[in-house]
Motif scaffolding. Structure first.
Motif, mmCIF file in Angstrom:
data_model
loop_
_atom_site.group_PDB
_atom_site.id
_atom_site.type_symbol
_atom_site.label_atom_id
_atom_site.label_comp_id
_atom_site.label_asym_id
_atom_site.label_seq_id
_atom_site.Cartn_x
_atom_site.Cartn_y
_atom_site.Cartn_z
ATOM 1 N N ILE A 380 0.832 -1.199 0.000
ATOM 2 C CA ILE A 380 0.000 0.000 0.000
ATOM 3 C C ILE A 380 0.870 1.253 0.000
ATOM 4 O O ILE A 380 0.669 2.179 -0.795
ATOM 5 C CB ILE A 380 -0.947 -0.006 1.210
ATOM 6 C CG1 ILE A 380 -2.017 -1.103 1.043
ATOM 7 C CG2 ILE A 380 -1.612 1.363 1.389
ATOM 8 C CD1 ILE A 380 -2.891 -1.311 2.266
ATOM 9 N N LYS A 381 1.882 1.278 0.887
ATOM 10 C CA LYS A 381 2.730 2.459 0.976
ATOM 11 C C LYS A 381 3.588 2.626 -0.279
ATOM 12 O O LYS A 381 3.838 3.756 -0.728
ATOM 13 C CB LYS A 381 3.605 2.370 2.220
ATOM 14 C CG LYS A 381 2.807 2.495 3.521
ATOM 15 C CD LYS A 381 3.736 2.575 4.728
ATOM 16 C CE LYS A 381 2.930 2.858 5.997
ATOM 17 N NZ LYS A 381 3.787 3.043 7.187
ATOM 18 N N ASN A 382 4.030 1.532 -0.843
ATOM 19 C CA ASN A 382 4.839 1.592 -2.070
ATOM 20 C C ASN A 382 4.026 2.203 -3.219
ATOM 21 O O ASN A 382 4.475 3.119 -3.908
ATOM 22 C CB ASN A 382 5.315 0.180 -2.436
ATOM 23 C CG ASN A 382 6.357 0.185 -3.533
ATOM 24 O OD1 ASN A 382 6.980 1.211 -3.806
ATOM 25 N ND2 ASN A 382 6.552 -0.964 -4.165
ATOM 26 N N ALA A 383 2.805 1.703 -3.426
ATOM 27 C CA ALA A 383 1.958 2.223 -4.500
ATOM 28 C C ALA A 383 1.555 3.671 -4.233
ATOM 29 O O ALA A 383 1.527 4.508 -5.147
ATOM 30 C CB ALA A 383 0.721 1.346 -4.647
ATOM 31 N N ALA A 384 1.252 4.001 -2.969
ATOM 32 C CA ALA A 384 0.860 5.365 -2.635
ATOM 33 C C ALA A 384 1.984 6.348 -2.952
ATOM 34 O O ALA A 384 1.740 7.447 -3.476
ATOM 35 C CB ALA A 384 0.488 5.449 -1.155
ATOM 36 N N GLY A 430 -0.307 -7.722 -3.425
ATOM 37 C CA GLY A 430 -1.578 -7.879 -2.739
ATOM 38 C C GLY A 430 -1.792 -6.758 -1.745
ATOM 39 O O GLY A 430 -0.883 -6.370 -1.004
ATOM 40 N N GLY A 431 -2.962 -6.199 -1.726
ATOM 41 C CA GLY A 431 -3.267 -5.117 -0.809
ATOM 42 C C GLY A 431 -3.445 -3.775 -1.493
ATOM 43 O O GLY A 431 -4.081 -2.866 -0.929
ATOM 44 N N ILE A 432 -2.887 -3.602 -2.707
ATOM 45 C CA ILE A 432 -3.011 -2.281 -3.334
ATOM 46 C C ILE A 432 -4.414 -2.038 -3.871
ATOM 47 O O ILE A 432 -4.725 -0.933 -4.308
ATOM 48 C CB ILE A 432 -1.968 -2.060 -4.450
ATOM 49 C CG1 ILE A 432 -2.238 -2.974 -5.651
ATOM 50 C CG2 ILE A 432 -0.559 -2.224 -3.926
ATOM 51 C CD1 ILE A 432 -1.423 -2.567 -6.868
#
Length: 580
Positions: A380-384, A430-432
């Protein structure tokens, strides 16, 4: 001399004992001869009237010298079975076999013989008896209806549509194929031909109408010689100021249109759209054309209040009208050189537009929450971080997959939970989907156009019911188009337990969400799974729900929109396998 005349002893007088001159007798002699001849002629005609002239044949059967009864017997014996023998009809398209009897054909023997005998004083008829009768046709009877049905049954074998020819320059080479006329059998005229030929011949050529192709052979040959061979004779040189580039016949061939007109003539012409595309692509490759560059908007520290605008740059391209005229002329004639003009091209997103549409205020914001420390939080933090600071000019489309690309370990993604085939599983990135869902809701309340999204297969309680968007590479997308009056700066921030997406731009709408009650509810199943990859699931019913958007400007509803979200049930899965 006078003395001689006076001397009577010199006179010539008839003797009294000679008979006196009488009437001439030769006319009586001639008349008698003619009368005798007439008697003999009549007797001969009477004798010949009941006999077929010698040397006469009917359908190859010799009946010469026979009386009527004998001739009938001969023809009955020899031609009686002809109606059951094979009759072949031929045409330029093929051939077909008929049984004459089934086709309504028969030989009328009495009528045939009647035409060969009978009293006649005609010198021609009498001479035929003396000199020989030769071949005579049989009298053939045709049941027109039956014959018509028989021909229709085999029309596919006898008839043929015209085959159109063609001329083309596909691939930069001349291809020419001559047309082939078609044929359509004429039943009535074919029946007449059969009457004349059968049963003497068991093969009869049908009589038909020629069906000419739309384009005549001479027209195709003309286009081949006058256009096609010229068009492929060599490359076309395109001159643009002091620069130039070449286009091969193979490159230009797709732009040539050789479609016949209604009157069967062909006027070679260009498909302008194709021709221009071909020339533009070649010009860009040759660096004769320069793409315009949009203005670029960035923000210091991703702060919407600190914009930076890099100026747009005009480009240049070949003038379309000039392409259509000059390049086509060079291609279709022996000149082979086209001089094309250029024009300046402004970018869609100019410096002026960029400055005018800079963000002015908060448009929308949305936050979702998650548990700290799970592997999915890394993703999540990587994609954000990658999406944060993305600027979407007015009229442009945002694609989450387009920004992130494939999620791989090299990009910092780890394995975490996903839904695969309605079961929990794991994959990189997974999670994004939580990032996607948060972006979707920020877009929803901003009032932009929602282009592509897909809810999770079953409902996950941490997301707004009916308003969520999963994502997967490369097929499941989250896309929206900025339909506001200004650009949108996507401000994406995270904490250890939440992600917030805020849009900065020019607010146009106040958006309210509506949601129906659940309906079409489907209860989950109980599943016992002993596979080593099994992951337990808690049961959640499947259902449908209708989601609405109400768009308001200055408190007034200006439009509404809605969509339906469908969820399958999340089955109650118990893992029964042993783990080592």
């Amino acid at each position: 001399m006078t003395d001689d005349l006076l001397r009577h002893e010199t006179w010539d007088e008839p003797a009294w004992e000679d008979p006196a001159p009488g009437r001439r007798r030769w006319p009586f002699v001639v008349g008698g001869v003619l009368a005798l001849a007439a008697v003999l002629y009549g007797a001969t005609a009477a004798w010949a009237g009941d006999r077929v002239a010698r040397g006469t044949t009917v359908a190859g059967v010799d009946v010469g010298g026979q009386d009527a009864a004998a001739a009938r017997a001969t023809l009955d014996r020899r031609l009686g079975g002809a109606a059951q023998e094979r009759l072949t009809l031929t045409s330029p398209a093929g051939e077909a076999a008929l049984t004459p009897a089934d086709a309504g054909l028969s030989v009328d023997v009495p009528a045939t013989v009647e035409g060969l005998v009978g009293f006649s004083l005609s010198p021609a008829d009498l001479w035929r008896h003396v000199a020989g009768g030769g071949e005579r046709p049989a009298v053939v009877r045709v049941d027109d209806a039956a014959f018509g049905r028989a021909v229709e049954d085999v029309r596919d074998e006898l008839d043929a549509k015209a085959v159109e020819g063609r001329v083309s320059i596909s691939g930069g080479k001349v291809a020419h194929k001559a047309p082939v006329p078609g044929v359509e059998t004429d039943v009535a005229r074919t029946a007449a031909a059969v009457r004349r030929a059968w049963p003497g011949s068991n093969t009869v050529a049908v009589v038909g109408d020629v069906r000419a192709p739309k384009v005549a052979a001479r027209e195709l040959e003309r286009v081949r010689d006058e256009f096609a061979r010229v068009a492929v004779s060599g490359p076309v040189t395109v001159r643009v100021g002091e620069k130039s580039f070449e286009l091969s016949a193979r490159q230009l061939a797709p732009a040539a249109v050789l479609t016949p007109a209604e009157d069967g003539t062909i006027t070679p012409r260009a498909d302008d759209a194709k021709l221009r595309r071909i020339v533009h692509e070649a010009a860009q490759e040759a660096k004769v054309e320069v793409e315009p560059k949009d203005a670029v908007v960035t923000f210091a520290g991703n702060d919407w209040r600190r914009p930076r605008v890099r100026d747009s740059v005009p480009g240049s391209e070949l003038d379309d009208a000039s392409i259509s005229a000059a390049v086509w002329t060079a291609f279709s004639t022996a000149s082979r050189t086209a001089t094309v003009t250029t024009k300046e091209v402004q970018p869609d997103f100019t410096t002026a537009v960029a400055r005018k549409t800079l963000p002015k205020e908060k448009v929308s914001s949305f936050t979702t929450y998650f548990e700290a420390g799970a592997p999915r939080v890394t993703n999540i933090k990587n994609a954000a971080r990658l999406i944060d600071g993305t600027y979407v000019p007015p009229g442009e489309q945002f694609s989450m997959n387009g920004v992130l690309g494939e999620r791989t370990p090299d990009k910092g993604y780890v394995k975490a939970g996903i839904i695969l085939n309605n079961r929990l599983s794991e994959s990189y990135g997974g999670g994004i989907s939580q990032v996607s869902t948060t972006i979707f809701n920020a877009s929803f309340f901003a009032g932009v156009r929602l282009d592509a999204w897909q809810a999770h297969s079953f409902y996950i309680s941490r997301y707004p019911e009916g308003r969520e968007a999963t994502i997967s590479w490369p097929d499941l997308h989250n896309k929206f188009t900025n339909t506001l009056d200004g650009g949108i700066l996507m401000d994406v921030s995270t904490t250890d337990t939440s992600i917030t997406v805020t849009y900065w731009g020019t607010k146009k709408y106040d958006v309210e969400a509506t949601k129906s009650a659940r309906y079409d509810i489907v209860q989950p199943k109980v599943v016992r799974d002993d596979s080593p990859t099994c992951k337990p699931q808690s049961p959640v019913p499947g259902f449908k729900v209708d989601i609405g958007r109400i768009f308001k400007e200055k408190g007034k509803v200006v439009r509404t929109a809605s969509f339906t979200t469908s969820y399958v049930p999340e089955d109650d899965v118990t893992c029964t396998g042993t783990t080592s």
